[in-house]
Design a protein around this motif. Structure first.
Motif, mmCIF file in Angstrom:
data_model
loop_
_atom_site.group_PDB
_atom_site.id
_atom_site.type_symbol
_atom_site.label_atom_id
_atom_site.label_comp_id
_atom_site.label_asym_id
_atom_site.label_seq_id
_atom_site.Cartn_x
_atom_site.Cartn_y
_atom_site.Cartn_z
ATOM 1 N N VAL A 55 12.757 -12.944 -4.727
ATOM 2 C CA VAL A 55 13.703 -12.080 -4.028
ATOM 3 C C VAL A 55 15.100 -12.655 -4.204
ATOM 4 C CG1 VAL A 55 14.399 -11.104 -1.806
ATOM 5 C CG2 VAL A 55 11.956 -11.420 -2.310
ATOM 6 N N ILE A 56 16.003 -11.843 -4.742
ATOM 7 C CA ILE A 56 17.403 -12.257 -4.873
ATOM 8 C C ILE A 56 18.159 -11.632 -3.712
ATOM 9 C CG2 ILE A 56 19.467 -12.160 -6.346
ATOM 10 C CD1 ILE A 56 17.443 -11.706 -8.715
ATOM 11 N N GLY A 57 18.754 -12.479 -2.853
ATOM 12 C CA GLY A 57 19.338 -11.974 -1.618
ATOM 13 C C GLY A 57 18.312 -12.109 -0.498
ATOM 14 N N THR A 58 18.575 -11.413 0.609
ATOM 15 C CA THR A 58 17.699 -11.550 1.776
ATOM 16 C C THR A 58 17.246 -10.173 2.254
ATOM 17 O OG1 THR A 58 18.927 -13.517 2.418
ATOM 18 C CG2 THR A 58 17.534 -12.516 4.106
ATOM 19 N N ILE A 59 15.943 -10.026 2.403
ATOM 20 C CA ILE A 59 15.408 -8.772 2.951
ATOM 21 C C ILE A 59 15.341 -8.921 4.476
ATOM 22 C CG2 ILE A 59 13.422 -7.226 3.024
ATOM 23 C CD1 ILE A 59 12.799 -8.022 0.156
ATOM 24 N N PRO A 60 16.008 -8.026 5.222
ATOM 25 C CA PRO A 60 16.009 -8.138 6.684
ATOM 26 C C PRO A 60 14.582 -8.131 7.253
ATOM 27 C CG PRO A 60 17.587 -6.478 5.950
ATOM 28 C CD PRO A 60 16.793 -6.876 4.754
ATOM 29 N N ALA A 61 14.367 -8.942 8.295
ATOM 30 C CA ALA A 61 13.021 -9.074 8.876
ATOM 31 C C ALA A 61 12.518 -7.753 9.460
ATOM 32 C CB ALA A 61 13.041 -10.154 9.956
ATOM 33 N N GLU A 62 13.449 -6.871 9.844
ATOM 34 C CA GLU A 62 13.025 -5.570 10.398
ATOM 35 C C GLU A 62 12.272 -4.715 9.383
ATOM 36 O OE1 GLU A 62 14.906 -2.717 13.079
ATOM 37 O OE2 GLU A 62 16.674 -3.970 12.846
ATOM 38 N N ILE A 63 12.451 -5.007 8.112
ATOM 39 C CA ILE A 63 11.723 -4.252 7.073
ATOM 40 C C ILE A 63 10.339 -4.857 6.962
ATOM 41 C CG2 ILE A 63 11.718 -3.500 4.663
ATOM 42 C CD1 ILE A 63 14.730 -3.663 4.648
ATOM 43 N N ASP A 64 9.391 -4.260 7.682
ATOM 44 C CA ASP A 64 8.055 -4.826 7.825
ATOM 45 C C ASP A 64 7.047 -3.702 7.648
ATOM 46 O OD1 ASP A 64 5.920 -6.443 8.395
ATOM 47 O OD2 ASP A 64 6.398 -6.700 10.528
ATOM 48 N N GLY A 65 6.414 -3.662 6.481
ATOM 49 C CA GLY A 65 5.461 -2.572 6.224
ATOM 50 C C GLY A 65 5.222 -2.408 4.738
ATOM 51 N N ALA A 66 4.928 -1.168 4.343
ATOM 52 C CA ALA A 66 4.556 -0.918 2.949
ATOM 53 C C ALA A 66 5.296 0.292 2.392
ATOM 54 C CB ALA A 66 3.046 -0.702 2.841
ATOM 55 N N PHE A 67 5.790 0.116 1.182
ATOM 56 C CA PHE A 67 6.409 1.203 0.408
ATOM 57 C C PHE A 67 5.354 1.625 -0.621
ATOM 58 C CE2 PHE A 67 10.072 1.815 -2.981
ATOM 59 C CZ PHE A 67 9.722 3.159 -3.141
ATOM 60 N N PHE A 68 4.714 2.785 -0.358
ATOM 61 C CA PHE A 68 3.726 3.323 -1.293
ATOM 62 C C PHE A 68 4.422 4.241 -2.283
ATOM 63 C CE2 PHE A 68 1.228 2.399 2.530
ATOM 64 C CZ PHE A 68 0.207 1.632 1.967
ATOM 65 N N ARG A 69 3.968 4.211 -3.530
ATOM 66 C CA ARG A 69 4.581 5.044 -4.576
ATOM 67 C C ARG A 69 3.509 5.771 -5.369
ATOM 68 N NH1 ARG A 69 6.990 1.956 -8.663
ATOM 69 N NH2 ARG A 69 8.780 3.334 -8.845
ATOM 70 N N ALA A 70 3.816 6.997 -5.775
ATOM 71 C CA ALA A 70 2.938 7.766 -6.674
ATOM 72 C C ALA A 70 3.533 7.692 -8.071
ATOM 73 C CB ALA A 70 2.833 9.217 -6.218
ATOM 74 N N VAL A 71 2.736 7.191 -9.016
ATOM 75 C CA VAL A 71 3.214 6.956 -10.377
ATOM 76 C C VAL A 71 2.261 7.629 -11.368
ATOM 77 C CG1 VAL A 71 3.783 5.181 -12.083
ATOM 78 C CG2 VAL A 71 4.116 4.705 -9.640
ATOM 79 N N PRO A 72 2.706 8.693 -12.051
ATOM 80 C CA PRO A 72 1.847 9.284 -13.080
ATOM 81 C C PRO A 72 1.794 8.367 -14.303
ATOM 82 C CG PRO A 72 3.670 10.765 -12.451
ATOM 83 C CD PRO A 72 3.983 9.406 -11.908
ATOM 84 N N ASP A 73 0.591 8.077 -14.781
ATOM 85 C CA ASP A 73 0.448 7.174 -15.934
ATOM 86 C C ASP A 73 -0.851 7.540 -16.649
ATOM 87 O OD1 ASP A 73 0.436 5.064 -17.739
ATOM 88 O OD2 ASP A 73 1.047 3.592 -16.241
ATOM 89 N N PRO A 74 -0.770 8.261 -17.774
ATOM 90 C CA PRO A 74 -1.986 8.769 -18.414
ATOM 91 C C PRO A 74 -2.874 7.630 -18.895
ATOM 92 C CG PRO A 74 -0.082 9.096 -19.843
ATOM 93 C CD PRO A 74 0.454 8.604 -18.541
ATOM 94 N N ALA A 75 -4.126 7.610 -18.440
ATOM 95 C CA ALA A 75 -5.046 6.531 -18.821
ATOM 96 C C ALA A 75 -5.551 6.692 -20.249
ATOM 97 C CB ALA A 75 -6.220 6.475 -17.845
ATOM 98 N N HIS A 76 -5.435 7.920 -20.798
ATOM 99 C CA HIS A 76 -5.890 8.172 -22.177
ATOM 100 C C HIS A 76 -4.860 9.022 -22.901
ATOM 101 C CE1 HIS A 76 -9.461 7.611 -19.639
ATOM 102 N NE2 HIS A 76 -9.907 6.910 -20.668
ATOM 103 N N PRO A 77 -4.794 8.884 -24.240
ATOM 104 C CA PRO A 77 -3.934 9.804 -25.000
ATOM 105 C C PRO A 77 -4.405 11.237 -24.748
ATOM 106 C CG PRO A 77 -4.702 8.004 -26.396
ATOM 107 C CD PRO A 77 -5.465 7.911 -25.124
#
Ligand code: V55
Ligand code: FE
Length: 494
Positions: free
Chosen positions: A28-50
């Motif tokens: 981590v470059i810099g400081t993440i405030p302690a109040e940020i406590d949890g999870a950032f979920f993301r949806a990422v399309p990524d084809p498993a096959h051609p």
């Protein structure tokens, strides 16, 4: 790596990664405030096959669920495939069996009738459950701790719709989730399912109605008393699908519509308002009531933002020539008729975010992605094919706009908002930013930005050790929400 087509949908930022991985204690470059406590979920399309055919689009990519877990300023990361029925069938076959984007008539005969959805659009948190959603099917429930896929979720058989939107809306006071599904009983149908789940995630109502024609309803909105369904003229046609054609074709000369009904009312109470021909929006910022009016703020453009949906409708328009902007539509529900007012409130852009507490209510500020005039040519990539390179904060009430513009060769994905417990503090935004480091070399970072001071840039950055494919939408789930959900699972098991 297997051979993917060397087209725009599979090179540069869109190069498939296809690796399930995790890492603890990222730098981590810099400081993440302690109040940020949890999870950032993301949806990422990524084809498993051609793909089965010569080319395919980003929207067809198998959904991966990613998670930044943040606690005490420390960051862990993990990403896994959502094991949809489609993913498992293709995994076993070691090749693509499903054909073109949302056209089952192009599939391998061995998978006829199987679930085609790739769950690649939005992580949805409600009632202690994490769902990975895409609008052409039901959501898949995922374990928020392990990211293991638990299965397709239909409210234990209670939900009759075959589809579930990637953009449900949660009321900040009641905790209820309002949602819909279009093509609710099959391909090209005009049937819409409109449903409500209570704060514990139990389905309490589902009603069906018909939209004026079969359009792609990507998003909708709620206010304290209303549910609002926008209908844009991007339409489906069964004969075209059977001939192996596109699911969606934009129709520049067809009218648009907005349906508004009392959110706890009957679908028969829907009032239809008629809008301009040919316009399109994928994302609505917010809606709210004020003195008998309903305001709907949306990322509007004068044609469909997806090139492949325009081309199927015979529209030849360069991506850079599309006009639009943050637009306010105002409906006077005290008057008869089907007219409404339109007014421009901000620059063009998309991927709007709001504080959860402002959902359906008058709001001071919203954030969305746009183009930095000083950002150089945009990087090709992401769902629409051109990546955004600026973050905006707008106060629609007074027109104030702040920008965090990126440098040339950079791209930004949609942020999530993390609230602060301090009254005067607007919270933070978390987002992934990519930077081109060589012709085919991209470096990604997680950025932490003060939501009320975006022009200052990130207060913390987390360089990622692996390439990352572009995200569609994300969700922030606090440590407390995650803990409450675990407790409920334990008490159900006991
Ligand atoms: C969108 C995204 C989709 C899709 C249809 O953002 C529309 C719009 C990621 O998948 O299938
Ligand atoms: Fe979306």
């Amino acid at each position: 790596m297997p051979n993917y087509p060397q087209t725009i949908h599979f090179v540069g930022l869109n190069t498939p990664v296809g690796i399930e991985w995790s890492a603890r204690n990222l730098d981590v470059i810099g400081t993440i405030p302690a109040e940020i406590d949890g999870a950032f979920f993301r949806a990422v399309p990524d084809p498993a096959h051609p793909p089965m055919f010569d080319d395919d689009i980003v929207l067809s990519g198998d959904g991966m669920v990613a998670k930044f877990a943040i606690h005490d300023g420390k960051v862990d990361y993990a990403i896994r495939y959502v094991e949809t029925e489609r993913y498992r069938l293709e995994k076993d076959a070691r090749r693509a069996l499903f054909g073109q984007y949302r056209n089952p008539f192009t599939d391998d005969a061995s998978v006829a009738g199987r679930d085609r959805t790739v769950a690649n659009t939005t992580p949805v948190w409600h009632g202690g459950r994490l769902l990975m959603t895409k609008e052409d099917g039901l959501g898949y429930q995922v374990d928020p701790d392990t990211l293991e896929t638990l299965g397709r979720f239909d409210y234990y058989g209670a939900l009759k719709s075959q589809t579930f939107t990637a953009h449900p809306r949660v009321d900040p006071e009641t905790g209820e989730m309002f949602f819909f599904g279009y093509e609710a009983d099959g391909l090209c149908s005009t049937k819409i399912s409109y449903a409500i789940a209570d704060r514990d995630g139990k389905l309490i109502s589902e009603q069906w109605f018909d939209q004026p024609y079969c359009s792609t309803i990507h998003d909708f909105a709620i206010t304290e008393h209303y549910a609002i369904f926008p209908i844009f003229p991007t339409t489906a046609d069964l004969d075209r699908l059977k001939a192996g054609g596109a699911h969606w074709a934009h129709q520049q000369d067809l009218e648009s519509w907005v349906g508004i009904m009392p959110r706890y009312g009957k679908v028969e109470e829907m009032r239809w308002f008629k809008g301009r021909n040919g316009v399109s929006a994928f994302h609505l910022v917010n809606a709210y009531e004020e003195d008998g009016f309903v305001h709907l703020d949306l990322c509007l453009s004068d044609t469909n933002a997806f090139g492949f949906m325009r081309e199927a409708g015979g529209i030849q328009r360069d991506q850079r020539d599309i006009q639009g902007g943050l637009t306010r539509w105002t409906f006077d529900l005290s008057k008869e008729g089907d007219m409404f007012e339109e007014r421009l409130v901000g620059p063009p852009g998309d991927m709007p975010r709001l504080r959860d507490a402002d959902q359906g209510r008058p709001y001071r500020a919203a954030w969305y992605l746009s183009m930095n005039p000083q950002g150089g040519p945009p990087l090709p990539g992401g769902p629409v094919g051109v990546a955004f390179n600026a973050l905006l904060r707008i106060e629609p009430g007074n027109g104030r706009i702040d920008m965090m513009g990126l440098e040339p060769g950079m791209a930004i994905s949609e942020p999530v908002h993390v609230p602060s417990t301090q009254d005067e503090h607007e919270g933070w935004l978390l987002m992934v930013v990519d930077r081109q480091a060589g012709e085919a070399d991209f470096k990604s970072e997680l950025w932490v930005v003060e939501a009320g001071a975006i022009a200052a840039g990130p207060i913390a950055r987390v360089p990622m050790p692996m390439p990352m494919r572009a995200q569609v939408h994300g969700a922030w789930v606090s440590a407390r929400q995650l803990a409450n959900a675990r407790q409920n699972v334990d008490s159900e098991a006991a």
